[in-house]
Design a protein around this motif. Structure first.
Motif, PDB file in Angstrom:
ATOM      1  N   ASN A 141      43.644  50.266  27.430  1.00  0.00           N
ATOM      2  CA  ASN A 141      45.018  51.067  27.933  1.00  0.00           C
ATOM      3  C   ASN A 141      46.329  50.700  26.966  1.00  0.00           C
ATOM      4  N   SER A 142      47.293  50.915  27.591  1.00  0.00           N
ATOM      5  CA  SER A 142      48.630  50.727  27.021  1.00  0.00           C
ATOM      6  C   SER A 142      49.179  49.658  27.545  1.00  0.00           C
ATOM      7  N   VAL A 143      48.730  48.833  28.561  1.00  0.00           N
ATOM      8  CA  VAL A 143      49.396  47.787  29.055  1.00  0.00           C
ATOM      9  C   VAL A 143      48.556  46.500  28.656  1.00  0.00           C
ATOM     10  N   HIS A 144      49.221  45.269  29.055  1.00  0.00           N
ATOM     11  CA  HIS A 144      48.594  43.910  28.412  1.00  0.00           C
ATOM     12  C   HIS A 144      47.625  43.583  29.903  1.00  0.00           C
ATOM     13  N   ASP A 145      46.258  43.253  29.326  1.00  0.00           N
ATOM     14  CA  ASP A 145      45.197  42.572  30.303  1.00  0.00           C
ATOM     15  C   ASP A 145      44.773  41.514  29.555  1.00  0.00           C
ATOM     16  N   GLY A 146      45.039  40.321  30.345  1.00  0.00           N
ATOM     17  CA  GLY A 146      44.406  38.961  29.580  1.00  0.00           C
ATOM     18  C   GLY A 146      43.920  38.068  30.594  1.00  0.00           C
ATOM     19  N   LEU A 147      43.931  36.641  30.147  1.00  0.00           N
ATOM     20  CA  LEU A 147      43.536  35.504  30.763  1.00  0.00           C
ATOM     21  C   LEU A 147      42.319  35.761  31.807  1.00  0.00           C
ATOM     22  N   PRO A 148      41.228  36.149  31.119  1.00  0.00           N
ATOM     23  CA  PRO A 148      40.158  36.170  31.727  1.00  0.00           C
ATOM     24  C   PRO A 148      39.451  35.113  32.568  1.00  0.00           C
ATOM     25  N   ALA A 149      38.851  35.205  33.756  1.00  0.00           N
ATOM     26  CA  ALA A 149      38.166  34.161  34.544  1.00  0.00           C
ATOM     27  C   ALA A 149      36.959  34.712  35.147  1.00  0.00           C
ATOM     28  N   TRP A 150      35.838  33.847  34.839  1.00  0.00           N
ATOM     29  CA  TRP A 150      34.561  34.458  35.393  1.00  0.00           C
ATOM     30  C   TRP A 150      34.677  34.176  37.248  1.00  0.00           C
ATOM     31  N   SER A 151      33.690  35.025  37.822  1.00  0.00           N
ATOM     32  CA  SER A 151      33.547  34.621  39.195  1.00  0.00           C
ATOM     33  C   SER A 151      32.241  33.615  39.132  1.00  0.00           C
ATOM     34  N   PRO A 152      32.036  32.713  39.794  1.00  0.00           N
ATOM     35  CA  PRO A 152      30.874  31.736  40.052  1.00  0.00           C
ATOM     36  C   PRO A 152      29.611  32.501  39.818  1.00  0.00           C
ATOM     37  N   ASN A 153      29.330  33.526  40.317  1.00  0.00           N
ATOM     38  CA  ASN A 153      27.998  34.059  40.019  1.00  0.00           C
ATOM     39  C   ASN A 153      28.017  34.972  38.893  1.00  0.00           C
ATOM     40  N   GLY A 154      29.005  35.290  38.010  1.00  0.00           N
ATOM     41  CA  GLY A 154      29.105  35.995  36.788  1.00  0.00           C
ATOM     42  C   GLY A 154      28.986  37.399  36.983  1.00  0.00           C
ATOM     43  N   GLN A 155      29.484  38.096  38.359  1.00  0.00           N
ATOM     44  CA  GLN A 155      29.518  39.426  38.589  1.00  0.00           C
ATOM     45  C   GLN A 155      30.847  40.148  38.255  1.00  0.00           C
ATOM     46  N   TYR A 156      32.046  39.096  38.341  1.00  0.00           N
ATOM     47  CA  TYR A 156      33.332  39.602  38.135  1.00  0.00           C
ATOM     48  C   TYR A 156      34.169  38.833  37.296  1.00  0.00           C
ATOM     49  N   ILE A 157      35.233  39.509  37.129  1.00  0.00           N
ATOM     50  CA  ILE A 157      36.397  38.833  36.173  1.00  0.00           C
ATOM     51  C   ILE A 157      37.679  38.903  36.740  1.00  0.00           C
ATOM     52  N   ALA A 158      38.242  37.986  37.003  1.00  0.00           N
ATOM     53  CA  ALA A 158      39.675  38.006  37.451  1.00  0.00           C
ATOM     54  C   ALA A 158      40.452  38.040  36.098  1.00  0.00           C
ATOM     55  N   PHE A 159      41.758  38.432  36.166  1.00  0.00           N
ATOM     56  CA  PHE A 159      42.476  38.579  35.045  1.00  0.00           C
ATOM     57  C   PHE A 159      44.052  38.896  35.390  1.00  0.00           C
ATOM     58  N   VAL A 160      45.166  38.931  34.565  1.00  0.00           N
ATOM     59  CA  VAL A 160      46.440  39.238  34.895  1.00  0.00           C
ATOM     60  C   VAL A 160      46.539  40.568  33.944  1.00  0.00           C
ATOM     61  N   SER A 161      47.492  41.345  34.553  1.00  0.00           N
ATOM     62  CA  SER A 161      48.051  42.629  33.948  1.00  0.00           C
ATOM     63  C   SER A 161      49.121  43.128  34.465  1.00  0.00           C
ATOM     64  N   ASN A 162      49.777  43.777  33.389  1.00  0.00           N
ATOM     65  CA  ASN A 162      51.193  44.254  33.958  1.00  0.00           C
ATOM     66  C   ASN A 162      51.174  45.814  33.905  1.00  0.00           C
ATOM     67  N   GLU A 163      49.751  46.262  34.463  1.00  0.00           N
ATOM     68  CA  GLU A 163      49.732  47.778  34.707  1.00  0.00           C
ATOM     69  C   GLU A 163      50.750  48.396  35.783  1.00  0.00           C
ATOM     70  N   GLY A 164      51.462  49.311  35.621  1.00  0.00           N
ATOM     71  CA  GLY A 164      52.480  49.830  36.531  1.00  0.00           C
ATOM     72  C   GLY A 164      53.744  49.163  36.446  1.00  0.00           C
ATOM     73  N   GLY A 165      53.998  48.417  35.434  1.00  0.00           N
ATOM     74  CA  GLY A 165      55.352  47.678  35.082  1.00  0.00           C
ATOM     75  C   GLY A 165      55.546  46.576  35.762  1.00  0.00           C
ATOM     76  N   SER A 166      54.564  45.976  36.602  1.00  0.00           N
ATOM     77  CA  SER A 166      54.661  44.582  37.512  1.00  0.00           C
ATOM     78  C   SER A 166      53.593  43.881  37.028  1.00  0.00           C
ATOM     79  N   TRP A 167      53.690  42.530  36.805  1.00  0.00           N
ATOM     80  CA  TRP A 167      52.586  41.775  36.814  1.00  0.00           C
ATOM     81  C   TRP A 167      51.768  41.540  37.906  1.00  0.00           C
ATOM     82  N   GLY A 168      50.576  41.568  37.663  1.00  0.00           N
ATOM     83  CA  GLY A 168      49.719  40.954  38.970  1.00  0.00           C
ATOM     84  C   GLY A 168      48.312  40.536  38.560  1.00  0.00           C
TER      85      GLY A 168
END
Length: 261
Positions: A199-226
């Motif tokens: 997409n046209s926003v920043h997505d980064g700093l991935p972190a795996w869930s302990p079971n390997g099924q999900y990834i947490a990350f930061v994004s500024n989608e919508g103009g606000s970091w989350g």
């Protein structure tokens, strides 16, 4: 530094003035970079902030990562020429010292070092030894031994390894120049590259869930970091915490998310 459940509930603050957290394998201790109570550098503490202890004494020591056994910490030092260092014997009641990671009789240059479940280290670096300054993600053991290149782009960084050994990382490979998240296998390298966000926003700093099924990350989608979570294939992305327009520092690419077991 704050802790939050994967569904967005249960948020609480552990401590101010610390950053780049990393949980140990049991989820009982945190390693951070920061300055608190006249201590600075790499600090370790229990999950509730108690038993705070400095294990290095220089503020530029960054991005600590626990070994699977919990008795070592790897980190990098940006103002020391971007090199990787190891702290040994954390459980011993002795004066701590750190040493450079070495390969082929040279100190290893690298940033954003991460300890892998199999006991090896992965980091972003320049291969001074074999291919003439090619950059990317590299893997080696904490005590020397073989080294191999996983990816071949110098803009690949912030690696995180799933329980099964797949690597998630962030990169600016696309022409638009924004950060996106990719995964790759250790054996397949660039031939097995999968782009999870596009997409046209920043997505980064991935972190795996302990079971390997999900990834947490930061994004500024919508103009606000989350802080966001998505499935390991990139689907189902959802925001679990809003950080606000100024919720991350200008050097957010140097931060870290850690998912507790």
């Amino acid at each position: 530094m704050e802790v939050i459940n994967a569904d967005g509930s249960g948020q609480y603050k552990v401590m101010d003035n610390v950053r780049q957290p990393c949980w140990n394998a049991e989820g009982t201790w945190l390693a951070v970079n920061g300055e608190i109570q006249f201590q600075e550098g790499i600090l370790i503490m229990q999950a509730d902030g108690s038993k705070l202890r400095a294990v290095s004494s220089q503020a530029h020591h960054a991005r600590p990562s626990w070994s699977p056994q919990g008795n070592r910490i790897a980190f990098d030092a940006p103002t020391a020429g971007d090199h990787v260092f190891i702290i040994d014997n954390l459980r011993e009641n002795v004066a701590l010292a750190f040493r450079p990671l070495r390969y082929a009789d040279q100190d290893v240059p690298g940033r954003y070092v991460t300890w892998m479940p199999d006991g090896n280290l992965i980091f972003t670096s320049v291969d001074y030894w074999a291919t003439g300054q090619k950059a990317g993600l590299f893997v080696t053991g904490p005590d020397g031994g073989a080294m191999w290149q996983v990816t071949t782009s110098g803009v690949d960084t912030a690696p995180a390894v799933s329980p099964s050994g797949r690597v998630a990382f962030m990169s600016r490979r696309e022409a638009e120049g924004d950060w996106e998240i990719y995964t790759v296998s250790l054996a397949g390298g660039d031939a097995d590259l999968k782009q999870l966000t596009n997409n046209s926003v920043h997505d980064g700093l991935p972190a795996w869930s302990p079971n390997g099924q999900y990834i947490a990350f930061v994004s500024n989608e919508g103009g606000s970091w989350g802080i966001w979570v998505m499935r390991a294939d990139g689907s189902g992305r959802r925001k679990i915490k809003d950080l606000g327009p100024a919720g991350l520092l200008d050097d957010w690419t140097e931060e870290r998310i850690s998912w507790a077991p």
